[in-house]
Design a protein around this motif. Structure first.
Motif, short mmCIF file in Angstrom:
data_model
loop_
_atom_site.label_atom_id
_atom_site.label_comp_id
_atom_site.label_asym_id
_atom_site.label_seq_id
_atom_site.Cartn_x
_atom_site.Cartn_y
_atom_site.Cartn_z
N LYS A 1 -18.16 -14.29 22.35
CA LYS A 1 -18.13 -13.01 23.04
C LYS A 1 -18.62 -13.15 24.48
O LYS A 1 -18.06 -12.55 25.40
CB LYS A 1 -18.96 -11.97 22.28
N GLU A 2 -19.67 -13.96 24.69
CA GLU A 2 -20.19 -14.18 26.04
C GLU A 2 -19.15 -14.89 26.91
O GLU A 2 -18.92 -14.51 28.06
CB GLU A 2 -21.47 -15.02 25.99
N VAL A 3 -18.52 -15.91 26.34
CA VAL A 3 -17.50 -16.66 27.07
C VAL A 3 -16.31 -15.75 27.39
O VAL A 3 -15.80 -15.73 28.51
CB VAL A 3 -17.03 -17.91 26.28
N GLU A 4 -15.90 -14.96 26.39
CA GLU A 4 -14.76 -14.05 26.57
C GLU A 4 -15.04 -13.06 27.70
O GLU A 4 -14.21 -12.85 28.58
CB GLU A 4 -14.50 -13.30 25.26
N ILE B 1 -13.93 -13.04 35.37
CA ILE B 1 -13.45 -13.97 36.40
C ILE B 1 -11.96 -13.75 36.67
O ILE B 1 -11.53 -13.69 37.82
CB ILE B 1 -13.72 -15.43 35.98
N LEU B 2 -11.17 -13.59 35.60
CA LEU B 2 -9.73 -13.39 35.74
C LEU B 2 -9.42 -12.09 36.49
O LEU B 2 -8.57 -12.06 37.37
CB LEU B 2 -9.04 -13.38 34.38
N ARG B 3 -10.15 -11.03 36.14
CA ARG B 3 -9.89 -9.72 36.76
C ARG B 3 -10.28 -9.69 38.23
O ARG B 3 -9.69 -8.96 39.02
CB ARG B 3 -10.64 -8.63 36.00
N GLY B 4 -11.26 -10.48 38.61
CA GLY B 4 -11.75 -10.45 39.98
C GLY B 4 -11.20 -11.56 40.85
O GLY B 4 -11.75 -11.83 41.92
N ASP C 1 -3.46 -15.51 27.00
CA ASP C 1 -3.35 -14.13 26.51
C ASP C 1 -3.42 -13.13 27.65
O ASP C 1 -2.69 -12.15 27.69
CB ASP C 1 -4.45 -13.83 25.48
N TYR C 2 -4.33 -13.40 28.60
CA TYR C 2 -4.48 -12.49 29.74
C TYR C 2 -3.20 -12.47 30.58
O TYR C 2 -2.71 -11.40 30.95
CB TYR C 2 -5.67 -12.93 30.60
N LEU C 3 -2.64 -13.65 30.86
CA LEU C 3 -1.41 -13.72 31.65
C LEU C 3 -0.25 -13.05 30.92
O LEU C 3 0.57 -12.36 31.54
CB LEU C 3 -1.07 -15.17 31.98
#
Length: 199
Positions: free
Chosen positions: A7-10, A16-19, A57-59
Motif C-alpha cells: 500500500k505504501e509503495v502503491e 509520482i505518476l500523477r505529478g 495499469d496507470y498508463l
C-alpha cells in the motif's frame, strides 16, 4: 511483499505518476523515486514486478479515459477533429514505443551495473531460487519465495544425487529483517575496524 508495504509503495508510485510528465518518465525513474521517498529497496525482483504492473495499469487507465473522451467527442464533433485525434494517437503511440525502448535499455543498464558490482545476476540454483552471490564454494546468498514471503537466505549447500541442496546451516530473513541487517552494516564495519585496531 507485505500488504502494508504494498500500500505504501502503491501510494508513492501513484503520487509520482500523477505529478510527473509521462513523456519523459520511465519505470526505472518511478521505481528509483519511490525507493528514495520510502527508504526501501525496490530493485528486488518481486518489488520491481509490482512497480512495473502499477505503471502499466496507470498508463492503461489513461488510455481507457482517452478512448471514452474520443467516443464522446466523435458524436459531437466533425471529421476534422477525428483526423486530428488519429494523428495525435499515432504520435503518442510512437512516443510510447520510444519510451518503452528507452525504459528497456535503462533496465538492462541497471542489471549490468548490478552484475558488475557482484549483485543480482540471472543464475538460479537447483531449487529455482535466485542466486544473489556466492560467498564460497558451498555458501551463497539466495532470494526465494516461501509461503507467500520473500526470503533472503545465507546458507551452506551440499551435494545429494547430483543436486545442490540447502543445509540447515544458515539463516533465512524476511525482506524487513534483511533491511534491518543491511542498515546495521556500517555499525558492524566500525566494530570490526575498532577490533582490528586494538589488536
Amino acid at each position: 511483499m507485505e500488504e502494508k508495504m504494498q500500500k505504501e509503495v502503491e501510494a508513492a508510485v501513484l503520487e509520482i505518476l500523477r505529478g510527473s510528465d509521462l513523456n519523459s518518465l520511465t519505470e526505472y525513474k518511478v521505481r528509483s523515486a519511490a525507493a528514495d521517498r520510502l527508504g526501501i529497496d525496490l530493485s528486488l525482483p518481486d518489488r520491481k514486478l509490482f512497480v512495473r504492473r502499477m505503471v502499466q495499469d496507470y498508463l492503461e487507465s489513461l488510455t481507457d479515459e482517452g478512448e471514452e473522451g474520443k467516443n464522446k467527442g466523435h458524436c459531437q464533433e466533425g471529421k476534422e477533429e477525428e483526423q486530428e485525434e488519429k494523428e495525435k494517437e499515432k504520435g503518442e503511440g510512437e512516443e510510447k514505443r520510444k519510451e518503452e525502448e528507452k525504459e528497456k535499455d535503462e533496465e538492462e543498464e541497471e542489471e549490468e551495473e548490478e552484475e558488475e558490482k557482484g549483485g543480482v545476476g540471472k543464475e538460479l540454483d537447483d531449487n529455482g531460487d535466485l542466486i544473489l552471490c556466492r560467498l564460497s564454494a558451498n555458501r551463497r546468498v539466495t532470494l526465494s519465495e516461501f509461503k507467500g514471503m520473500t526470503l533472503v537466505s545465507i546458507r551452506e549447500y551440499y551435494l545429494k544425487d547430483g543436486k545442490e541442496m540447502p543445509s540447515s546451516k544458515g539463516i533465512s530473513m524476511t525482506v524487513e529483517q534483511w533491511e534491518a541487517f543491511r542498515n546495521s552494516v556500517p555499525a558492524i564495519e566500525d566494530a570490526l575496524k575498532n577490533l582490528r585496531e586494538s589488536d
